[in-house]
Design an enzyme around this catalytic site. Sequence first.
Site: not given
Ligand SMILES: NC(=O)c1ccc[n+]([C@@H]2O[C@H](COP(=O)([O-])OP(=O)(O)OC[C@H]3O[C@@H](n4cnc5c(N)ncnc54)[C@H](OP(=O)(O)O)[C@@H]3O)[C@@H](O)[C@H]2O)c1
Length: 222
Positions: A14, A123, A127
Amino acid sequence: MTEAKTALIAGAGGLTGTFCLQMLLQHPAYNAVIALVRKPLPLQHPKLQQIRVDFDNLQTVPAADDVFCCLGTTIKKAGSQENFRKVDYGYVVGVARAALASGAKRFLLVSSMGAGAKSGIFYSRVKGETEDAVMQLPYEAVHIFRPSLLLGNRQEHRLGESLAMAAFKVVGFVMVGPLAKYRGILASDVAKAMVAVAQQNTTGNHIYLSDEIQQIASSVAD
Ligand SMILES: NC(=O)c1ccc[n+]([C@@H]2O[C@H](COP(=O)([O-])OP(=O)(O)OC[C@H]3O[C@@H](n4cnc5c(N)ncnc54)[C@H](OP(=O)(O)O)[C@@H]3O)[C@@H](O)[C@H]2O)c1
């Protein structure tokens, strides 16, 4: 001289996880990095071992010292609240339990701003429940990172996040003082802070808000 450590990472493919994995591979504290993946990452490195796992049936994981969890999805991507919970609660807590059983000492989790088990927002509630479940496990230390909007280049297009990023570019610089924790933060800075905190050997449960994550990342030399 301190002994070299093994890192275990989930969510390495991710946005945050990609940075975290790169930093772990380059960090002298680690001589081995194990990535739990559902599909192989297009990456080879002498320190890296990729292990394909079924997160629905995660039984055992290899022994590691520090566990980095950057795993998560969105309700839209998951298709339902139930599926979202399965990943953001079930898979995360599953990794935490399995790694602890294999002897891990520290667990570092990317959670989210606003996380809270009593939140009225689904959500944020999930968390928060995840944070609580992980903090109840008898790790030497649990470090929870609660970033605001994650900034960085994604392969996948997320309209809401793109709009928010554009807004931050316009008003971000005025978000100081108490507003600083709402500023978007580079996913690379979140990863940097996680890797830095893992070297501190502090014990107990710790929660870092977005502005604190930013401060830690800014204090780390590139
Ligand atoms: N987006 C935002 O602005 C934001 C803000 C605050 C917090 N967050 C949180 O921060 C964390 C990291 O976010 P990010 O944006 O860096 O993550 P991301 O790019 O969406 O990547 C998520 C990771 O989780 C894995 N994943 C997702 N669904 C899965 C499933 N069904 N089975 C197995 N693996 C799965 C993905 O695997 P693959 O590589 O195989 O797809 C990927 O490696 C998350 O928990 C998110 O909720 C996000």
